[in-house]
Every structure is written in C-alpha cells, then in structure tokens.
Design a protein around this motif. Sequence first.
Motif, PDB file in Angstrom:
ATOM      1  N   SER A  62       0.824  -1.223   0.000  1.00  0.00           N
ATOM      2  CA  SER A  62       0.000   0.000   0.000  1.00  0.00           C
ATOM      3  C   SER A  62       0.851   1.263   0.000  1.00  0.00           C
ATOM      4  O   SER A  62       0.337   2.347  -0.266  1.00  0.00           O
ATOM      5  CB  SER A  62      -0.923   0.007   1.228  1.00  0.00           C
ATOM      6  N   ARG A  63       2.145   1.129   0.305  1.00  0.00           N
ATOM      7  CA  ARG A  63       3.034   2.291   0.297  1.00  0.00           C
ATOM      8  C   ARG A  63       4.216   1.980  -0.606  1.00  0.00           C
ATOM      9  O   ARG A  63       4.863   0.932  -0.480  1.00  0.00           O
ATOM     10  CB  ARG A  63       3.530   2.615   1.709  1.00  0.00           C
ATOM     11  N   LEU A  64       4.522   2.891  -1.496  1.00  0.00           N
ATOM     12  CA  LEU A  64       5.609   2.693  -2.447  1.00  0.00           C
ATOM     13  C   LEU A  64       6.926   3.178  -1.863  1.00  0.00           C
ATOM     14  O   LEU A  64       6.996   4.272  -1.291  1.00  0.00           O
ATOM     15  CB  LEU A  64       5.323   3.446  -3.749  1.00  0.00           C
ATOM     16  N   GLN A  82       8.993   5.380  -6.277  1.00  0.00           N
ATOM     17  CA  GLN A  82       8.425   6.687  -6.593  1.00  0.00           C
ATOM     18  C   GLN A  82       9.332   7.459  -7.553  1.00  0.00           C
ATOM     19  O   GLN A  82       8.849   8.080  -8.510  1.00  0.00           O
ATOM     20  CB  GLN A  82       8.224   7.485  -5.303  1.00  0.00           C
ATOM     21  N   ASP A 138      -7.077  -2.502  -5.543  1.00  0.00           N
ATOM     22  CA  ASP A 138      -6.584  -1.903  -4.317  1.00  0.00           C
ATOM     23  C   ASP A 138      -5.103  -2.265  -4.165  1.00  0.00           C
ATOM     24  O   ASP A 138      -4.548  -3.011  -4.957  1.00  0.00           O
ATOM     25  CB  ASP A 138      -7.380  -2.427  -3.116  1.00  0.00           C
ATOM     26  N   ALA A 182      -1.235  -2.032  -4.464  1.00  0.00           N
ATOM     27  CA  ALA A 182      -0.202  -1.372  -5.274  1.00  0.00           C
ATOM     28  C   ALA A 182      -0.792  -0.557  -6.419  1.00  0.00           C
ATOM     29  O   ALA A 182      -0.311   0.544  -6.715  1.00  0.00           O
ATOM     30  CB  ALA A 182       0.777  -2.412  -5.810  1.00  0.00           C
ATOM     31  N   THR A 195      -3.552   1.123  -6.683  1.00  0.00           N
ATOM     32  CA  THR A 195      -4.038   2.420  -6.206  1.00  0.00           C
ATOM     33  C   THR A 195      -2.882   3.314  -5.772  1.00  0.00           C
ATOM     34  O   THR A 195      -2.883   4.526  -6.043  1.00  0.00           O
ATOM     35  CB  THR A 195      -5.014   2.222  -5.031  1.00  0.00           C
ATOM     36  N   SER A 196      -1.877   2.716  -5.129  1.00  0.00           N
ATOM     37  CA  SER A 196      -0.698   3.496  -4.722  1.00  0.00           C
ATOM     38  C   SER A 196       0.043   4.030  -5.935  1.00  0.00           C
ATOM     39  O   SER A 196       0.526   5.172  -5.939  1.00  0.00           O
ATOM     40  CB  SER A 196       0.238   2.631  -3.879  1.00  0.00           C
ATOM     41  N   LYS A 205      -1.897   6.965  -7.310  1.00  0.00           N
ATOM     42  CA  LYS A 205      -1.698   8.169  -6.494  1.00  0.00           C
ATOM     43  C   LYS A 205      -0.340   8.801  -6.783  1.00  0.00           C
ATOM     44  O   LYS A 205      -0.224  10.038  -6.860  1.00  0.00           O
ATOM     45  CB  LYS A 205      -1.829   7.827  -5.014  1.00  0.00           C
ATOM     46  N   CYS A 206       0.668   7.949  -6.952  1.00  0.00           N
ATOM     47  CA  CYS A 206       2.008   8.455  -7.262  1.00  0.00           C
ATOM     48  C   CYS A 206       2.019   9.139  -8.631  1.00  0.00           C
ATOM     49  O   CYS A 206       2.598  10.231  -8.785  1.00  0.00           O
ATOM     50  CB  CYS A 206       3.012   7.312  -7.223  1.00  0.00           C
ATOM     51  N   ASN A 212     -10.843   1.633  -8.990  1.00  0.00           N
ATOM     52  CA  ASN A 212     -10.115   2.834  -8.567  1.00  0.00           C
ATOM     53  C   ASN A 212      -9.601   3.574  -9.799  1.00  0.00           C
ATOM     54  O   ASN A 212      -9.068   2.960 -10.718  1.00  0.00           O
ATOM     55  CB  ASN A 212      -8.919   2.464  -7.679  1.00  0.00           C
TER      56      ASN A 212
END
Length: 419
Positions: A13-15, A20, A39, A41, A43-44, A47-48, A68
């Motif tokens: 969930s966090r890159l 990034q 959901d 990766a 979605t992450s 967002k990135c 998403n």
Amino acid sequence: MTTVFIAGSISISRLHKKVQERIGKIVSSNLDVVVGDADGADTSIQKCLHDYQAEKVTVYCTGDLPRNNVADWPIHNVYSKAKAGSRAYFTAKDLEMARKSDYGLMIWDCKSTGTLSNVIELLREKKKSVVFVNKSSDFVKVSDKAGLDHLLTFMSANARAKAEEKLNLSSMIAGIAQEQLSLDSAGNERSSAGEEATLSFVAEMGEPLGSQYAELWQEIAQLHITWLEYVELYGTKKSRVDLLNDVAPHFFRMVQDRLQEAVMLHIARLTDPSHSLGNKAKSNLTLQNLSALIGDPNLKVEVERLCRAASKAVEFARDWRNRHIAHRDLQLAIGKNATPLPAIELKQVNEVLASFEAILNTISLHYSKTESRFGLGSRHGGAVELIYVLDDGLRAQKARQQRLIAGNSSHDDLEARDL
C-alpha cells in the motif's frame, strides 16, 4: 510511443522511495503508462502518478467501471468470460496490458502470484521487466529465463509451493525455456541457449543419444509453435476466421493450406524409419532412432512402446504426406475411385503432439529428472498480434469510409499510399 505497464502486489500500500523516483522518471520522459484498478499497489501507483501530474495514463479494468481511478484518466475496458470476481476474471486485464505495453515496472512482495504472472507474461511477449523486490529494497531486471530464475530466489519455500499450485509455475518456466531454446527467427542457426542445452543433454545422456535427443527436442518445439499459430488463426474462434475472410480470403486460405501441409509433413518426418527405404546408407533424424541408443533395458522397452503408439497415431499425417504433399496421387487428383484424404482434426493432431512429448519426457525423466512442457502459448509477433492488427485496420478503414461519406475527410484520408 513507449508504453510502460506498472503494477504490483495487492499487499503493498506504500511505495518505496526508489519506486516513486522511478515512476517520476517515467512521467518526466513523457512515456505512456498503463495501470490496473485494484486496491493495494495499483491504487498506490495511481496516487504516485497523480502526484507527478501524469497525463498519459490509461486505467485498465475488467468490466464496465474501474474499482479505482484517482485522476479520472481514460479507461480501457476488458471483458472476460470467466466468472465475475474470480482470479481469471481480473487476470484478463493484466494479459491485455502485457500485450499492449513495451516493458514493465513491477513492485513485488516476493509472494504475489499475480505480479509474478505479469513478469512471466511480459517475458513470453519478449518484453523486459524491472521488478522492485520489497525484501531487498532493490530492482531486479528480468529479460530472460536467467533473470526470472534469479527473481525466484527471493521466494520462500512456502511462497514457491503456493505459486506452483496456483500458476503451475514449473510449466510456465519450462515454456520460457522452450522459447529460448527454439530456433532463431531466421530458422538457420541455433541460439546460444540451444547450444548450451545440447551440451547439457549430452552430459546427462551421453553420445550419441544426447545429440539426437537435442535435435529432436528442437524439431518438436518448432512443430508445436507452428501448430499453435495455426490453431490461433483457424481453430480458436469463428470470429477470427471471419476476420481473415473479410481481409484477404484467398491469401489466408493459402496460408491455412500451407500450414496444414507443413504440420502434416513435419509429423510424418519425425516418425520415419531410421534409414530411407532403398538406401540404407542414408540415415534420418527420427524418434525411431532413440530406443537403439538407450542402454537401460527397461527404458528401452518403454520408449519402443511409445514410439509404436506414436507411429500408429500419425498414420493420417503419413497418408497426407504420401498422397498429397511429397507425391500427388493420380487417382486422388483426378477423382477416380480414390479413398479421400482423412480430415485433419485438432484433437487428433494434439494427441500426436502429446505422444511425441511423452517420448521425450520419458527419456529426460530417466536421465535428468526433468520434463518439458511444449505448447504453452503463442509467440510474440505471431498470429494473435496479427489478428489484432488486422482488426485495427478494418476498424480504421470503416471509420475512414464513414468520414468520406459524411464529407469530413482529412488530408490523411485522401493521401495516396505506396506501400
């Protein structure tokens, strides 16, 4: 324009900062990006991309609406006949992204079979991946089987076992090896991987069995590839046959006939006698040679049995070779009291190919405890890609005709082409 397929494990969930930064370089290079809608990766990653103000992004989803889409980017809908919500249902969009992209950036938790499957699918398409491995916080390049083998070393024994259960991982890897060991695109020289495989077979089986086994392996791998391409065009969907008929019916009928004849000739040749009739000095490369080169009596008997079964199964192909391809039977040609040639049925050819595979695997299991799985997929740059290009062309032609009729034609619509 280069297109990058970016995806990762649903557990992520966090890159990582390195990921990034890599995504930032992709955006600043003005590359096209395709990304999924799940959901985790996906979605992450979205967002990135949004943080980097990426515009050239397409979100792929199975069905009508994405789960998403953080920046309302264009959507590419993929429709699957698999049960809604199943793994196969959502995998359909991943296969499409692998086909449409030029290379992949994957973020992997060392256990996700979905991300691993994407890497393998890209490899099948002759496309490279850069995989960020969370366990090592570093990137691994996967451009061939050796790279894939290295990537798999990051998996635990339990994760590997689950991947084997879900993906039949060993067979997928064998398919990658098959592609690399096959003849090169010119068909004249063996690849370096093929040379290494020959040396390996010789080391395991000795001479002359190892050399002949290696050559027959190559022949059967190429036969499977030819047959797979034929099936993709003419034996998978009626819509594909209709498309070929819409584009160039006479030409694609010639292609169909020549591919059929090539497969029949290849099948018959692989089960020919060890020596040509009437010329004992002329030796042939054939499956019939193998049993005589085997020292173990039990293995020899089993291979002889399998070869007899294969020879019986290929009688229909031998009839085609003897009365239509290598020779032209007079009575058949003029239609006088001749027995018709047998129909070429998909099931029948598949059974023959399976019998060839059984012979090779019986030998390799004895000497090296390994098996080969032929026919795991079509080749990059093969029939499936041709089908999509033809469909795109027909759609473009129809749109052009509509513009001409409506009087809205562009300069490109009227420009004479000399292809």
